[in-house]
Motif scaffolding. Sequence first.
Motif, mmCIF file in Angstrom:
data_model
loop_
_atom_site.group_PDB
_atom_site.id
_atom_site.type_symbol
_atom_site.label_atom_id
_atom_site.label_comp_id
_atom_site.label_asym_id
_atom_site.label_seq_id
_atom_site.Cartn_x
_atom_site.Cartn_y
_atom_site.Cartn_z
ATOM 1 N N VAL A 256 0.750 -1.197 0.144
ATOM 2 C CA VAL A 256 0.024 -0.108 -0.012
ATOM 3 C C VAL A 256 1.046 1.129 0.203
ATOM 4 C CG1 VAL A 256 -0.147 0.228 2.566
ATOM 5 C CG2 VAL A 256 -2.018 1.168 1.123
ATOM 6 N N ASP A 257 1.725 1.103 0.605
ATOM 7 C CA ASP A 257 2.554 2.323 0.674
ATOM 8 C C ASP A 257 3.299 2.756 -0.643
ATOM 9 O OD1 ASP A 257 2.660 2.766 3.380
ATOM 10 O OD2 ASP A 257 4.430 1.647 3.990
ATOM 11 N N LYS A 258 3.682 1.814 -1.420
ATOM 12 C CA LYS A 258 4.174 2.167 -2.985
ATOM 13 C C LYS A 258 3.185 2.617 -3.586
ATOM 14 C CE LYS A 258 7.436 -0.353 -4.663
ATOM 15 N NZ LYS A 258 8.091 -1.424 -5.317
ATOM 16 N N ARG A 259 1.915 1.960 -3.759
ATOM 17 C CA ARG A 259 0.767 2.220 -4.403
ATOM 18 C C ARG A 259 0.363 3.940 -4.037
ATOM 19 N NH1 ARG A 259 -3.732 -0.405 -2.917
ATOM 20 N NH2 ARG A 259 -2.507 -1.825 -1.410
ATOM 21 N N ARG A 260 0.333 4.023 -2.636
ATOM 22 C CA ARG A 260 -0.101 5.319 -2.243
ATOM 23 C C ARG A 260 0.947 6.428 -2.683
ATOM 24 N NH1 ARG A 260 0.064 4.277 2.782
ATOM 25 N NH2 ARG A 260 -2.344 4.444 3.042
ATOM 26 N N ALA A 261 2.229 6.186 -2.915
ATOM 27 C CA ALA A 261 3.206 7.012 -3.171
ATOM 28 C C ALA A 261 2.847 7.534 -4.854
ATOM 29 C CB ALA A 261 4.644 6.495 -3.244
ATOM 30 N N HIS A 262 2.389 6.536 -5.761
ATOM 31 C CA HIS A 262 2.084 6.791 -7.120
ATOM 32 C C HIS A 262 0.943 7.660 -7.076
ATOM 33 C CE1 HIS A 262 2.205 6.635 -11.197
ATOM 34 N NE2 HIS A 262 1.270 5.863 -11.155
ATOM 35 N N PHE A 263 0.042 7.181 -6.175
ATOM 36 C CA PHE A 263 -1.375 7.706 -6.158
ATOM 37 C C PHE A 263 -1.264 9.223 -5.960
ATOM 38 C CE2 PHE A 263 -5.660 8.590 -4.766
ATOM 39 C CZ PHE A 263 -6.623 7.932 -5.696
ATOM 40 N N ALA A 264 -0.240 9.407 -4.918
ATOM 41 C CA ALA A 264 -0.219 10.925 -4.665
ATOM 42 C C ALA A 264 0.791 11.829 -5.528
ATOM 43 C CB ALA A 264 0.292 11.129 -3.195
ATOM 44 N N SER A 265 1.316 11.140 -6.446
ATOM 45 C CA SER A 265 2.515 11.702 -7.280
ATOM 46 C C SER A 265 1.844 12.770 -8.299
ATOM 47 C CB SER A 265 3.220 10.602 -7.989
ATOM 48 O OG SER A 265 2.496 9.989 -9.065
ATOM 49 N N THR A 266 0.603 12.681 -8.267
ATOM 50 C CA THR A 266 -0.018 13.765 -9.425
ATOM 51 C C THR A 266 -1.472 14.015 -8.766
ATOM 52 O OG1 THR A 266 -0.515 14.075 -12.009
ATOM 53 C CG2 THR A 266 -0.995 11.986 -10.861
ATOM 54 N N SER A 267 -2.067 14.654 -9.783
ATOM 55 C CA SER A 267 -3.350 15.216 -9.001
ATOM 56 C C SER A 267 -4.364 15.542 -10.251
ATOM 57 C CB SER A 267 -3.053 16.751 -8.382
ATOM 58 O OG SER A 267 -2.516 17.627 -9.222
ATOM 59 N N LEU A 268 -5.891 15.745 -9.668
ATOM 60 C CA LEU A 268 -6.560 16.128 -10.855
ATOM 61 C C LEU A 268 -6.465 17.665 -11.240
ATOM 62 C CD1 LEU A 268 -9.476 16.088 -12.089
ATOM 63 C CD2 LEU A 268 -10.638 16.793 -9.955
ATOM 64 N N ARG A 269 -5.870 18.361 -10.291
ATOM 65 C CA ARG A 269 -5.475 19.544 -10.649
ATOM 66 C C ARG A 269 -4.578 19.763 -11.963
ATOM 67 N NH1 ARG A 269 -4.413 24.917 -8.076
ATOM 68 N NH2 ARG A 269 -2.965 26.003 -9.301
ATOM 69 N N ALA A 270 -3.239 18.971 -11.804
ATOM 70 C CA ALA A 270 -2.479 18.606 -12.980
ATOM 71 C C ALA A 270 -3.036 18.559 -14.319
ATOM 72 C CB ALA A 270 -1.544 17.631 -12.642
ATOM 73 N N ALA A 271 -4.127 17.704 -14.335
ATOM 74 C CA ALA A 271 -4.870 17.646 -15.614
ATOM 75 C C ALA A 271 -5.663 18.748 -16.018
ATOM 76 C CB ALA A 271 -5.636 16.351 -15.640
ATOM 77 N N ASP A 276 -2.306 18.722 -17.991
ATOM 78 C CA ASP A 276 -1.246 17.346 -18.284
ATOM 79 C C ASP A 276 -2.196 16.125 -18.414
ATOM 80 O OD1 ASP A 276 0.585 15.216 -18.264
ATOM 81 O OD2 ASP A 276 1.547 15.921 -16.362
ATOM 82 N N VAL A 277 -2.728 15.688 -19.365
ATOM 83 C CA VAL A 277 -3.624 14.575 -19.489
ATOM 84 C C VAL A 277 -2.914 13.352 -19.607
ATOM 85 C CG1 VAL A 277 -5.581 16.036 -20.413
ATOM 86 C CG2 VAL A 277 -4.017 15.098 -21.813
ATOM 87 N N ALA A 278 -1.721 13.368 -19.844
ATOM 88 C CA ALA A 278 -1.048 11.990 -19.743
ATOM 89 C C ALA A 278 -0.648 11.403 -18.551
ATOM 90 C CB ALA A 278 0.552 12.192 -20.492
ATOM 91 N N ALA A 279 -0.065 12.396 -17.422
ATOM 92 C CA ALA A 279 0.308 12.035 -16.134
ATOM 93 C C ALA A 279 -0.567 12.324 -15.038
ATOM 94 C CB ALA A 279 1.769 12.667 -16.006
ATOM 95 N N GLY A 280 -1.421 13.322 -15.280
ATOM 96 C CA GLY A 280 -2.415 13.616 -14.438
ATOM 97 C C GLY A 280 -3.638 12.878 -14.257
ATOM 98 N N LYS A 281 -4.507 13.053 -13.088
ATOM 99 C CA LYS A 281 -5.682 12.229 -12.999
ATOM 100 C C LYS A 281 -6.888 12.887 -13.663
ATOM 101 C CE LYS A 281 -4.341 11.051 -8.184
ATOM 102 N NZ LYS A 281 -4.457 11.294 -6.818
ATOM 103 N N VAL A 282 -7.237 12.257 -14.979
ATOM 104 C CA VAL A 282 -8.177 12.802 -15.551
ATOM 105 C C VAL A 282 -9.526 11.945 -15.374
ATOM 106 C CG1 VAL A 282 -8.952 13.036 -18.259
ATOM 107 C CG2 VAL A 282 -6.611 12.930 -17.391
ATOM 108 N N GLU A 283 -10.349 12.649 -14.177
ATOM 109 C CA GLU A 283 -11.541 11.984 -13.795
ATOM 110 C C GLU A 283 -12.571 12.221 -14.674
ATOM 111 O OE1 GLU A 283 -12.142 13.105 -9.749
ATOM 112 O OE2 GLU A 283 -9.917 12.445 -9.203
ATOM 113 N N VAL A 284 -13.074 11.255 -15.335
ATOM 114 C CA VAL A 284 -14.097 11.071 -16.308
ATOM 115 C C VAL A 284 -15.117 9.949 -15.956
ATOM 116 C CG1 VAL A 284 -13.072 12.476 -17.924
ATOM 117 C CG2 VAL A 284 -12.942 10.126 -18.108
ATOM 118 N N GLY A 285 -16.286 9.851 -16.409
ATOM 119 C CA GLY A 285 -17.142 8.704 -16.234
ATOM 120 C C GLY A 285 -16.996 7.849 -17.614
ATOM 121 N N GLN A 286 -17.805 6.676 -17.570
ATOM 122 C CA GLN A 286 -17.997 6.053 -18.880
ATOM 123 C C GLN A 286 -18.638 6.610 -19.829
ATOM 124 O OE1 GLN A 286 -19.505 2.387 -17.109
ATOM 125 N NE2 GLN A 286 -17.385 1.354 -17.154
ATOM 126 N N SER A 287 -19.494 7.546 -19.436
ATOM 127 C CA SER A 287 -20.294 8.516 -20.454
ATOM 128 C C SER A 287 -19.524 9.236 -21.195
ATOM 129 C CB SER A 287 -21.190 8.954 -19.707
ATOM 130 O OG SER A 287 -20.868 9.971 -18.945
#
Length: 321
Positions: A256-271, A276-287
């Motif tokens: 979990v620590d390794k996963r947490r580190a990657h999860f926190a390495s970028t943000s929704l804000r970055a995208a 930064d739609v390659a490395a950021g969190k691009v939160e979208v639905g299946q729609s």
Amino acid sequence: MSRIETPVTRLLGIDLPIVQAGMSWASSCAELPIAVSNAGGLGVIAAGPMRLPDLARTIEQVREGTDRPFAVNLPLYRRGAEEVMDLLAQMDIPVLIASQGGPRRYLSRFKDLGTLCLHVVAGEEHARKALDAGVDGLIVVGGEAGGHPPAALVSTLVMVRAVARFAPGTPIIASGGLADGAGLAAALALGAGAAQFGTRFLASTESSLHPAYKAAVVSAGVGDTLTVGRDLGVIRVLANDFAARMAELEHGGADVDKRRAHFASTSLRAAALEGDVAAGKVEVGQSAGLIDSILPAAEIVRRLVAEYADTVNGLPPVQEP
């Protein structure tokens, strides 16, 4: 203006059972909520990432831009949530939409002010608790949704129907996987009184997202999202470099620590703000796979109504033997 009357539209004082989701950065602004509310739906300010002075100014701008009801969405886990609630109470907002926390934390103070309180739920147990606490209505989110879907990923089709069955008469807003008027008709058929549209309004001219984010939504297919963040807070995102690495760690059994580190390495804000739609969190639905254009929010609302009418009028009638 067209009207579709339901228990939710009567509760909220709106003309159409169309709710624009509160989406961090995308609707952390005045322009999108104003456009949706003026078109007859419920526009929603996303307070999640906003500083208090910016939020106060945005609420004032929305009040100047529309005389129709609007809402503020507050994720209760955000830092400084109590201070945000103080501000919202002082500004006497008409509708509060709260998520990611329990409703007893805020209900009494806002109901005393006459504020309508809607609570976002992603499961039957949470829905029961929110209703027992006394919320005015529920936004029921299914697994297709972007951002924070239910961890079990139960579909909107099943989740909304389940809540509507155990709580008949409750004002319910269905959310997740809805992008057009057929989705609105489906939501009402399930027992909801309105549908919440998130990803569809991401791809609007008024949303505050970076153009690269909007372009990614329009170009996505229905199979181009995935959920990541097991044990960390599941999110549905567009497949990209961040998501691929996150999925690799999860499927490979990383601790979990390794996963947490990657999860926190970028943000929704970055995208959302930096593009930064390659490395950021691009939160979208299946729609996203049902969306092929960026349109003004008022035009989106108009099309939803027209498509809803076409859908309902096109349903085959029961033929008696």
